[in-house]
Each structure stands twice: as structure tokens, then as C-alpha cells.
Design an enzyme around this catalytic site. Structure first.
Site, PDB file in Angstrom:
ATOM      1  N   ASP A   1      11.075   1.047   1.057  1.00 17.74           N
ATOM      2  CA  ASP A   1      10.093   1.119   2.141  1.00 17.74           C
ATOM      3  C   ASP A   1       8.708   1.402   1.553  1.00 17.74           C
ATOM      4  OD1 ASP A   1       8.972   1.063   4.641  1.00 17.74           O
ATOM      5  OD2 ASP A   1      10.026   2.800   5.430  1.00 17.74           O
TER       6      ASP A   1
ATOM      7  N   GLU B   1      13.412   2.075  14.993  1.00 20.65           N
ATOM      8  CA  GLU B   1      13.011   3.228  14.196  1.00 20.65           C
ATOM      9  C   GLU B   1      13.010   4.521  15.013  1.00 20.65           C
ATOM     10  OE1 GLU B   1       9.912   2.685  10.983  1.00 20.65           O
ATOM     11  OE2 GLU B   1       9.433   0.965  12.260  1.00 20.65           O
TER      12      GLU B   1
ATOM     13  N   PRO C   1      -2.491  -8.524   6.067  1.00 17.83           N
ATOM     14  CA  PRO C   1      -3.797  -8.962   5.550  1.00 17.83           C
ATOM     15  C   PRO C   1      -4.925  -8.170   6.187  1.00 17.83           C
ATOM     16  CG  PRO C   1      -2.440 -10.848   6.159  1.00 17.83           C
ATOM     17  CD  PRO C   1      -1.742  -9.630   6.684  1.00 17.83           C
TER      18      PRO C   1
ATOM     19  N   ASN D   1       0.809  -1.215   0.000  1.00 14.12           N
ATOM     20  CA  ASN D   1       0.000   0.000   0.000  1.00 14.12           C
ATOM     21  C   ASN D   1       0.845   1.269   0.000  1.00 14.12           C
ATOM     22  OD1 ASN D   1      -2.679  -1.063  -0.072  1.00 14.12           O
ATOM     23  ND2 ASN D   1      -2.421  -1.765   2.023  1.00 14.12           N
TER      24      ASN D   1
END
Length: 354
Positions: A292, A216, A117, A36
Site C-alpha cells: 500500500d 475500507e 496525476p 507518494n
């Protein structure tokens, strides 16, 4: 690898045009690409046009060209819109097809797509339907002559253990159909990694390879050793590490998924010149340059190589080596690794002077 920083000029290529042409032609591996997040603005607009009658609210969202974010949380807010674009099986297939073609056109020869999912009650799409839709498109497009594509199923760090276990079981179920691993991802400012850890032990017990978003943000440092105790096949970002964690990565030679544009545009790294890739290159540590979210950040894989080349003054052979080293980090079988080794060696013999 000797690393010399330079922001604007790479003396090995003579011009940016020559460098960018080489980086597009270079056979590349992309091992950290969220489906996405890889949707280009062009594809977003196409989907809005297709869905506007059923979802007129999509027209209210301003689709902006990629650019710096004020903070990493801005990145996750964008996905509220993107998820509305991918809320049914036809849209999931359309997106997956577009993303694969975009990577293939950029010279990527091996691609591990990743996605969490998702179910959508309104459209009747289940998590199983979502995985099957992605795998159907992968089977349609994947080939050694075009681009080899595999799927990594993602578990969001904000999920409950029950949700994580459901996803883990789906990954095991679809292993024979193209799922090669599981990713742990999600907003790094939220969630507790140890909550979902039993599901990751379950995956280890079933021989499913793991890749984990690690370090991160500063708050993530305290969970790093817990992550490494699972012996992940790869880790990504590694922006904030303790000395002990860094040493474990180096000693084990754990392959690193490096996303330079993502880190700089999310402002978790101050600049390309200060990026921690430099330190790992000096150690000849296995690093794989990744996008990414190439759609969100507007940086295809070839651009990540061009950035690294300009920043650290890498020549053709060094860029090739950087791509080639990634083969040992892929989650596909040994036969795929051998095929990639052969294809890359043939390309090198033709395109890089010895």
C-alpha cells in the site's frame, strides 16, 4: 491452504532471521503501491535538503518514523506534506527512481506503481507532465533482469466527474507507453463512488483494466455492488463486505490486493491474527500481498510476507505459491506473464526442495 495462526514463531523456518532472509530472496509481485506513499523517510529527508531554499516551510514538518495511526484520517493528512515534496518534475522523477530502486532491492520482480496525476501551477507542471515524468523513469529502470515496472493511473473518489474523465482520457492516451490500468482510490470517508462511475464505464469501453479500493470502512459497504458491476480486474483491502459482495468475489475469483500492515496500522483491522486474509487463504482465493504505502507504514514487501508467514504459519512452498498466484492478476500482457512464470519456476527449482 491450511491456515494455523501463530503470532511470534514460525516452526517452518526455525528463526525470524531465516524467515526474513527467505522473504527478501523470494521473487515477489507488488500490485498496490502508491508512489507518494512509498517514499521512505530517508528519501523525504533528502528531498527536504534539496528543496529547502525554495521551500523553507518544509523544514517545519517533523518527519517521523512509521508507526500506528490514531485513525485512518491521520494517514491522509500526512500527504499534505508529501505533496509539497513532489510538486515539480525533477522531484517526481527523483521520487519515482528512489521508489523503484527500493522495491528492486527488496526482491520485487514485477511492480505496478500507481499515482494520481497532479498539476502544480507554481512549477508549471501539468498532469500530462506528471505522467510523462513517471513513465520516463520507468522506461529508464524497467527490465526483466532488474525489475519490470508498469504504471496505474489513479482517480480520486473525491473528484468531480469532469476531473475523473480527464484522468481517464489520459490513461487511454498513454496506454501504449506503459499505463496498464486505472485505480480508484482516495479518502474512503469522503466522496460518492457513483459520481465518477461514468468515467469508469468509459475506461471499460476502451479496454482499460480497473482496480478499485473497496470496503475500507463500514460506510463503503453500500457501494460495493456498484463497484463490482464494473467487473474490475482486481480490488483492494476488502475489509468490510456484505455476504453478497464476498460471494461475488469468490465466485468470480477476483484477485485481491491485501495490505495487512496498512489495515492494522490504520486500525481498520484489529490485529494481524484477525485479518480477513485468513478466510480467503482457506478458500485458495487469489490474493496478492502488497504494501500500500511502504514508506508511510515502514513495511517493505518482504516484511508483508514475513508477517503472513508468522501469523498463519506458512512454509516456503506456501509463500512461493502466494507470490506465484499473483501473476494471473497482473495488468501487463500475456508475454510478461509467461516470462514471470518461467523466472519464478527457475527460482523455485533452485531454492525450494520438492
Amino acid at each position: 491452504m491450511e491456515v494455523v495462526s501463530t503470532s511470534f514463531v514460525n516452526e517452518n523456518f526455525g528463526s525470524n532471521e531465516h524467515l526474513e532472509k527467505f522473504c527478501r530472496a523470494l521473487p515477489k509481485l507488488e500490485l498496490h503501491a502508491h508512489i507518494n506513499g512509498s517514499i521512505t523517510t530517508k528519501t523525504m529527508r533528502e528531498l527536504v535538503e534539496r528543496k529547502k531554499e525554495q521551500q523553507p516551510e518544509l523544514l517545519e514538518f517533523e518527519i517521523r518514523e512509521p508507526g500506528p495511526l490514531s485513525q485512518i484520517n491521520d494517514f491522509f493528512e500526512l500527504f499534505h506534506f508529501i505533496y509539497k515534496l513532489s510538486n515539480d518534475i525533477p522531484s517526481v522523477k527523483y521520487i519515482t527512481r528512489s521508489v523503484i530502486k527500493d522495491f528492486a532491492e527488496d526482491g520485487v520482480k514485477y511492480l505496478e506503481l500507481r499515482s494520481t496525476p497532479r498539476a502544480d501551477e507554481a512549477s508549471g507542471m501539468s498532469k500530462r507532465d506528471y505522467i510523462e515524468a513517471v513513465l520516463e523513469v520507468i522506461e529508464e529502470l524497467s527490465s526483466p533482469e532488474y525489475i519490470i515496472v508498469k504504471l496505474i493511473v489513479s482517480i480520486d473518489r473525491r473528484h468531480t466527474l469532469e476531473m475523473a474523465m480527464d484522468t481517464a482520457k489520459l490513461a487511454v492516451e498513454y496506454r501504449a507507453k506503459g499505463v496498464v490500468g486505472v485505480d480508484v482510490c482516495g479518502d474512503p470517508s469522503q466522496g460518492d463512488f457513483d459520481t465518477i462511475k461514468p468515467a469508469l464505464h468509459y475506461l471499460n469501453d476502451h479496454g482499460i483494466k480497473l482496480t478499485i479500493h473497496m470496503g475500507e470502512l463500514p460506510r463503503n459497504v453500500e457501494e460495493g455492488l456498484s463497484m463490482l458491476s464494473l467487473n474490475p480486474g482486481r480490488v483492494s483491502h476488502v475489509t468490510f463486505l456484505s455476504d453478497e459482495q464476498r460471494q461475488v468475489l469468490i465466485d468470480r475469483k477476483v484477485p485481491l490486493e491485501i495490505c495487512m500492515s496498512s489495515n492494522v496500522l490504520c486500525q481498520t483491522v484489529k490485529s494481524y491474527e484477525s485479518h480477513h486474509l485468513r478466510d480467503f487463504l482457506k478458500r485458495d482465493h487469489p490474493c496478492i500481498l502488497c504494501t500500500d504505502d511502504r514508506g508511510v507504514f515502514g513495511s517493505p514487501c518482504s516484511n508483508e510476507y514475513a508477517i503472513a508467514a508468522r501469523t498463519f504459519n506458512l512454509n516456503q512452498s506456501e509463500l512461493y505459491t502466494l507470490s506465484h498466484l499473483g501473476i494471473q492478476g497482473i495488468f501487463a500482457d500475456d508475454g510478461t506473464k509467461v516470462a514471470l512464470e518461467k523466472a519464478m519456476a527457475e527460482w523455485k527449482s533452485i531454492n525450494i526442495q520438492q
